[in-house]
Design an enzyme around this catalytic site. Structure first.
Site, PDB file in Angstrom:
ATOM      1  N   SER A 124      38.644  55.360  41.351  1.00  0.00           N
ATOM      2  CA  SER A 124      38.580  54.117  42.119  1.00  0.00           C
ATOM      3  C   SER A 124      39.772  53.229  41.810  1.00  0.00           C
ATOM      4  O   SER A 124      40.287  53.235  40.680  1.00  0.00           O
ATOM      5  CB  SER A 124      37.305  53.375  41.718  1.00  0.00           C
ATOM      6  OG  SER A 124      37.334  52.032  42.148  1.00  0.00           O
ATOM      7  N   TYR A 148      31.455  49.977  34.738  1.00  0.00           N
ATOM      8  CA  TYR A 148      31.630  50.984  35.802  1.00  0.00           C
ATOM      9  C   TYR A 148      33.097  51.415  35.879  1.00  0.00           C
ATOM     10  O   TYR A 148      33.416  52.611  35.868  1.00  0.00           O
ATOM     11  CB  TYR A 148      31.168  50.397  37.151  1.00  0.00           C
ATOM     12  CG  TYR A 148      31.836  51.042  38.334  1.00  0.00           C
ATOM     13  CD1 TYR A 148      31.480  52.323  38.743  1.00  0.00           C
ATOM     14  CD2 TYR A 148      32.860  50.381  39.033  1.00  0.00           C
ATOM     15  CE1 TYR A 148      32.115  52.922  39.826  1.00  0.00           C
ATOM     16  CE2 TYR A 148      33.494  50.976  40.104  1.00  0.00           C
ATOM     17  CZ  TYR A 148      33.119  52.253  40.486  1.00  0.00           C
ATOM     18  OH  TYR A 148      33.769  52.845  41.544  1.00  0.00           O
ATOM     19  N   LYS A 152      35.285  55.103  35.017  1.00  0.00           N
ATOM     20  CA  LYS A 152      36.257  55.793  35.883  1.00  0.00           C
ATOM     21  C   LYS A 152      37.561  56.039  35.119  1.00  0.00           C
ATOM     22  O   LYS A 152      38.135  57.125  35.177  1.00  0.00           O
ATOM     23  CB  LYS A 152      36.544  54.968  37.145  1.00  0.00           C
ATOM     24  CG  LYS A 152      35.374  54.869  38.104  1.00  0.00           C
ATOM     25  CD  LYS A 152      35.052  56.205  38.746  1.00  0.00           C
ATOM     26  CE  LYS A 152      33.900  56.148  39.719  1.00  0.00           C
ATOM     27  NZ  LYS A 152      33.382  57.476  40.100  1.00  0.00           N
TER      28      LYS A 152
HETATM   29  N1  UFG Z   1      32.625  39.820  49.648  1.00  0.00           N
HETATM   30  C1  UFG Z   1      32.091  38.659  50.189  1.00  0.00           C
HETATM   31  N2  UFG Z   1      30.746  38.626  50.404  1.00  0.00           N
HETATM   32  C2  UFG Z   1      29.914  39.671  50.123  1.00  0.00           C
HETATM   33  C3  UFG Z   1      30.483  40.841  49.568  1.00  0.00           C
HETATM   34  C4  UFG Z   1      31.840  40.882  49.335  1.00  0.00           C
HETATM   35  O1  UFG Z   1      32.801  37.692  50.459  1.00  0.00           O
HETATM   36  O2  UFG Z   1      28.691  39.557  50.338  1.00  0.00           O
HETATM   37  C5  UFG Z   1      34.089  39.881  49.448  1.00  0.00           C
HETATM   38  C6  UFG Z   1      34.497  40.095  48.002  1.00  0.00           C
HETATM   39  O3  UFG Z   1      34.594  38.864  47.343  1.00  0.00           O
HETATM   40  C7  UFG Z   1      35.829  40.813  48.164  1.00  0.00           C
HETATM   41  C8  UFG Z   1      35.626  41.633  49.435  1.00  0.00           C
HETATM   42  O4  UFG Z   1      34.561  41.018  50.134  1.00  0.00           O
HETATM   43  O5  UFG Z   1      36.861  39.896  48.393  1.00  0.00           O
HETATM   44  C9  UFG Z   1      35.279  43.086  49.175  1.00  0.00           C
HETATM   45  O6  UFG Z   1      34.156  43.146  48.312  1.00  0.00           O
HETATM   46  P1  UFG Z   1      33.324  44.486  48.078  1.00  0.00           P
HETATM   47  O7  UFG Z   1      32.193  44.154  47.159  1.00  0.00           O
HETATM   48  O8  UFG Z   1      32.999  45.126  49.374  1.00  0.00           O
HETATM   49  O9  UFG Z   1      34.379  45.447  47.378  1.00  0.00           O
HETATM   50  P2  UFG Z   1      35.204  45.226  46.020  1.00  0.00           P
HETATM   51  O10 UFG Z   1      36.626  45.255  46.405  1.00  0.00           O
HETATM   52  O11 UFG Z   1      34.719  44.111  45.222  1.00  0.00           O
HETATM   53  O12 UFG Z   1      34.718  46.523  45.253  1.00  0.00           O
HETATM   54  C10 UFG Z   1      35.061  47.797  45.717  1.00  0.00           C
HETATM   55  C11 UFG Z   1      34.039  48.826  45.278  1.00  0.00           C
HETATM   56  C12 UFG Z   1      33.999  48.951  43.798  1.00  0.00           C
HETATM   57  C13 UFG Z   1      35.373  49.181  43.261  1.00  0.00           C
HETATM   58  C14 UFG Z   1      36.310  48.117  43.773  1.00  0.00           C
HETATM   59  C15 UFG Z   1      37.729  48.347  43.338  1.00  0.00           C
HETATM   60  O13 UFG Z   1      32.760  48.450  45.722  1.00  0.00           O
HETATM   61  O14 UFG Z   1      33.205  50.059  43.469  1.00  0.00           O
HETATM   62  O15 UFG Z   1      36.295  48.121  45.196  1.00  0.00           O
HETATM   63  O16 UFG Z   1      38.136  49.565  43.750  1.00  0.00           O
HETATM   64  F1  UFG Z   1      35.335  49.125  41.917  1.00  0.00           F
END
Ligand code: UFG
Length: 336
Positions: A124, A148, A152
């Site tokens: 990831s 997590y 990885k």
């Molecule tokens: N976000 C919101 N509201 C929500 C959910 C997310 O505003 O309800 C925002 C987050 O703050 C972020 C973006 O949307 O800016 C993406 O968030 P995600 O949770 O969809 O994804 P992340 O980038 O945080 O996490 C993903 C994977 C993880 C991994 C990470 C880095 O889910 O497993 O990418 O690779 F670790």
């Protein structure tokens, strides 16, 4: 090739199974349904018109895993068998270390016993930690902000060591950016447990009426509109990247680390607008506080995947938004 998909009933594994079979390979799935369900297999067989050998086992169980290798001629393994929720990993770190590392150890030991030398690992972009700059290249500094992510990174390091000690081994570590979307049939897709943590499943559950509104986590980041920027990639493109990685591993030895992303960063509000436009829907949202542990920007430099594997993402944001909604609207309660 005949490929063992460890954790193959999950979101990325199931899409990879379809693309493998489309590309003329065959698949065997080992999964304990800890984050999936039997209905996935039914749908995979329906989509591929193929009987897929399936083993309901904990991949960390060496004996049961060995039986899979004895009963099938396995040419290569793709390792998806890991827990993946950041928040849960902070609450139950030991469960994450135990599961994600043990599945890896068992796979390595049983592969060795059965002379299987090709392995693709589901890593990831989280291993880049808090990036000093973007786009992210494979040689950049790593660091993790939660258990997590640390599993990885540890697994990447373990696989690199094991492959350095055995010159017959071929390992490709794939660093995924943010997979969204679903197979165009709408028969398989992402099916999170409970309230989604990730952006796209949250949006689709608001759209389908299961949740009232989206919370946008922070609008004061140093990004064009103040909301977090990520590299969203269609899960079918991501799945195709695994086929290229397996085919690369077939012809080479050693370890390669490869980003799978599009190279394009979109903000949370870009995603909301694109989803509304692609599907003619309105997504109510409210700005909330930043989510602890989130970073401002994360997107890939996808050049290595292009040069080494001959792979690049083909689908755009509209495809991702349309296919995510096609899956959710046809499966209000996921696979239930
Ligand atoms: N976000 C919101 N509201 C929500 C959910 C997310 O505003 O309800 C925002 C987050 O703050 C972020 C973006 O949307 O800016 C993406 O968030 P995600 O949770 O969809 O994804 P992340 O980038 O945080 O996490 C993903 C994977 C993880 C991994 C990470 C880095 O889910 O497993 O990418 O690779 F670790």
């Amino acid at each position: 090739m005949n490929i063992l998909l460890a954790g193959g009933a999950g979101y990325i594994g199931s899409h990879t199974c379809v693309e493998l079979i489309n590309a003329g390979h065959s698949a065997v799935i080992a999964d304990d349904f800890s984050n999936s369900c039997p209905e996935v297999l039914k749908r995979l067989e329906e989509l591929t018109n193929t009987k897929i050998p399936f083993y309901n086992i904990d991949v960390a169980d060496n004996e049961k895993l060995d039986k899979v290798f004895k009963e099938n001629k396995i040419d290569a393994v793709i390792h998806f068998a890991g827990f993946k929720a950041v928040g849960e990993s902070c609450e139950k770190p030991l469960m994450y270390y135990r599961n994600n590392l043990d599945t890896t150890f068992a796979l390595l030991e049983v592969m060795k016993k059965n002379n299987v030398t090709k392995l693709v690992f589901s890593s990831s972009a989280t291993v880049y930690g808090i990036p000093e700059s973007v786009p992210l290249r494979e040689g950049m500094k790593t660091g993790c902000t939660n258990p997590y992510g640390r599993t990885k990174l540890m697994i990447e390091e373990i696989l690199t060591d094991v492959s350095a000690a055995d010159e017959s081994l071929s390992v490709v570590l794939l660093r995924y950016f943010n997979p969204i979307g679903a197979h165009k049939s709408g028969r398989i897709g992402e099916n999170p447990n409970g309230i989604p943590n990730n952006l796209m499943p949250y949006i689709t559950q608001v759209a389908v009426g299961k949740l009232p509104s989206l919370g946008v986590f922070g609008d004061d980041y140093n990004t064009p509109d103040g909301t977090g920027v990520r590299d969203y990639i269609h899960v079918v493109d991501l799945a195709k990247g695994h086929i290229k990685a397996i085919e690369y591993a077939e012809k080479h030895t050693g370890t390669e680390i490869v980003n799978l992303g599009t190279g394009i960063g979109y903000s949370v509000l870009d995603i909301v607008k694109a989803f509304e436009q692609a599907n003619g829907l309105k997504i109510p949202y409210v700005i909330k506080a930043r989510r602890p542990g989130d970073i401002a920007e994360c997107y890939a430099d996808p050049a290595k995947a292009r040069n080494l594997l001959g792979w690049q993402a083909e689908k755009d944001l509209q495809d991702m938004c349309r296919d995510s909604w096609n899956w959710q609207s046809n499966n209000k309660n996921g696979y239930e």
